[in-house]
Design an enzyme around this catalytic site. Sequence first.
Site: not given
Ligand code: FES
Lengths: 184, 415
Positions: A149
Site C-alpha cells: 500500500h
Molecule cells: S503498506 Fe500496507 S502492508 Fe505495507
Amino acid sequence: MADTSTSASGTPPEGESRRDFLLYAASAVGVAGTALAVWPLIHSMNPAADTLALSSTEVDLSSIAVGQAITVTWRGKPVFIRHRTDEEIEAARKVDLAELRDPETDDKRVKKAEWLILVGICTHLGCIPMGQKASDPKGEYGGWFCPCHGSAYDTSGRIRKGPAPLNLAVPTYTFLTDTSVRIG
Amino acid sequence: MSGQKFDNKIVQWVDERLPIFSVLKESAVDYPTPKNLNYWWNFGSLAGFMLVVMILTGIFLAMNYAANTAIAFGVVEHIMRDVNYGWLLRYLHMNGASFFFICVYIHIFRGLYYGSYKAPRELLWALGLLIYLVMMGTAFMGYVLPWGQMSFWGATVITNLFSAIPVVGDYIVTLLWGGFSVDNPTLNRFYALHYLLPFVIFALVFLHLVALHTTKSNNPLGIDVTGPQDTIPFHPYYTVKDLVGIGVLLLIYLAVVFFAPNFFGEPDNYVPANPLVTPPHIVPEWYFLPFYAILRAIPDKLGGVLAMFGAIVILFFLPWIDSSKVRSAKFRPIFKQIFWIFLAVCLVLGYCGSQPPEGQIVVVGRIATAAYFLFFPLLWVLGKIEKPKPLPQSISAPVLKGASAGHAAQKMEKA
Ligand code: FES
Ligand code: HEM
C-alpha cells in the site's frame, strides 16, 4: 412463582429480597465459572510452549559488505540486517524529529551505527518491504518501500510516507563478537 | 392434533409425534407466495443450492486434504492430479465460492431495489447480512488452505487488520496466529473453522427462512399482500421456477468449471507460500475487492480498517436510515436512479481494489468510498422529499386493470 400460596398471602418483602439475593449470587457465580471455563479454550489458541521456545537466531556478519543487506528468519519473521554506508548513517542522523510520524532518533534504533537490524515487516498490514536487494526500489527515503500500500521507510527504518503508523520494529539482539549477533 | 392430515398412515403417525411433514407442507408446499415474483426472486434459493454444493464438495475434499504447512500445497496438487475426480471436486469448490457470492450479491441488491429490508423485514435483512459476514470469513479461511503465495499473504494482511485496534490489537493478532506470524498453527485453526462455519451458515439460513415465513415474501410492487387472490401456493409454481433457475445457474457455473476453472483465481496462488517474499501485487478474491478498495482509500491504518468494517455494519441500520415507507424502487423515481448509481459505485470500488494503489486509482478510490458512504444519509433525506408514484391497490389490481384503475389513483397518497 411456583409457590403461589406465599405470594397470595402477601410475601414479606425481605423474603423476596432474599430470593433476589440468592438469584444474583448464583448468577454471578455462574458467569464467573463460565468465564473461567472459557479461558482455557481461548488461551489454547495462543502460541504454544515450543513455538515460544524457538526464539533466537545467531547470525555471522563478517560476509556482509558495506552497503549490502541480508534477510534472516527469526520466529518465522524476516529480519533485515543492513550494513549501512556512511552516507546512509549521515542521512538517518540528520532528520529533524519533528518531521517524523513515529519520532525516534537513529541512535536509539541501533547498537552499532553501521549495523541496522530490523524486523522486516511493514507496520501497516504485514507485507515485507522491498529494498534488501540492490535491484529493489528503496522508496523516496532510501530505506525500504512496501509495495502493498505504498509505505516508505528511511535509512533508519523509520516510517516517512504511506499508511503505516510505526517505524520498522527493532528486535532485541546482542552482539556476541564484533561480527556475530544473536537475535532474540 | 387436528385429526387426519395425511393419507399415508406412517406419515401421519410420525407427524403426530414430530411434525416434520406438517412443517414441510406449510413452508414448502402450501406456503402462500405473492403471485408476481420475478426472476430476481430466484437468487435466494440459488444461494441455498450453492451452500449445499459447497458443503458436499468440501466434505469430500476434506477427506484428501491435510492442514500442515509442510504438505498442504502438495496435497492440493495431489487432489488435482491423483485423487479420482479430485480436480472436479476442487474446481467445483473453488468456483462454487465465486458463484455463491454472485448469487448472494444479486440477492442483496434485489433486496435493496425492492426495499425488502424495510418493516417488517428488518430482522430478515439482518440475518441475511450475518450470513454474508460468516460467508466472508469462511471463504477467507478456505482460500488459505491451499497454502499458495496469495493464501499466505492474504492471511497475513487480513489478520493484521486487527492490529489496528488500539491497546489489544497485537494480542488479538497473536491469538489469531497462534505464533509470531501466519504459520502452521494458523493453518490448522483456519481449517477447523473453515469446516465449522458452513454449518453455522446453515443454521443462520434456517433462521432466515423462519423469519421469511413469518413476515412472508416481499414482491416487485413492494406492497402488502391483501388476501388469497394475491398469492399462489409455493408448490408447484415456485418450486418449478426455482428449478429452472438452478438449471441456468448450473449451465454457467459448470461452463466455468470445465472451460475456465482458473478464471476467478490468481496465478500467484499456484506458487507455494513463501514467508520471506511478498508478491508485488496482493489482491484478495474478487468478492472482497470493494472492501479492499475502501480499506486502502483512507490513508490511516485504523481509519481504513474502521471504514472497511463500517461499510458492512452500516447496512444493518439501513431499515432505519431509509425514511421512505414505499418499498419498491418502481414507485420511487429518484431512489431508482440513486440505486443504480450506488451499484455502479460498488463496481468502481471493486475495480479500484483490483488495481495497484497508484496515481489516478487512489483518487477514484477515494471518491467512490465517499460516494458509498454518502448513499446512506442521502437515503434518509430522500425519503423526506421524494414524491412516490401512485401505488397500486393490490398485487392483483394492475392485472385486472379497468376495474381498479380508479381506486389506484385514490390510494396514491397512502404512502
Ligand atoms: S503498506 Fe500496507 S502492508 Fe505495507
Ligand atoms: C460456505 C461454504 C464454503 C465456502 C464459501 C468455501 C470456500 C472455499 C475456498 C474459497 C477455498 C479455496 C479454494 C482454492 O483456492 O483452492 C476452499 C478450500 C477448501 N474447502 Fe471450502 N468453502 C465452503 C465450505 C466448505 C466445507 C463445508 C468444507 C468441509 C467440510 C470445506 C473444505 C475445504 C477444503 C478441504 C479446502 C482445501 C482444498 C482446496 O483448496 O481446494 N469447505 N473453500
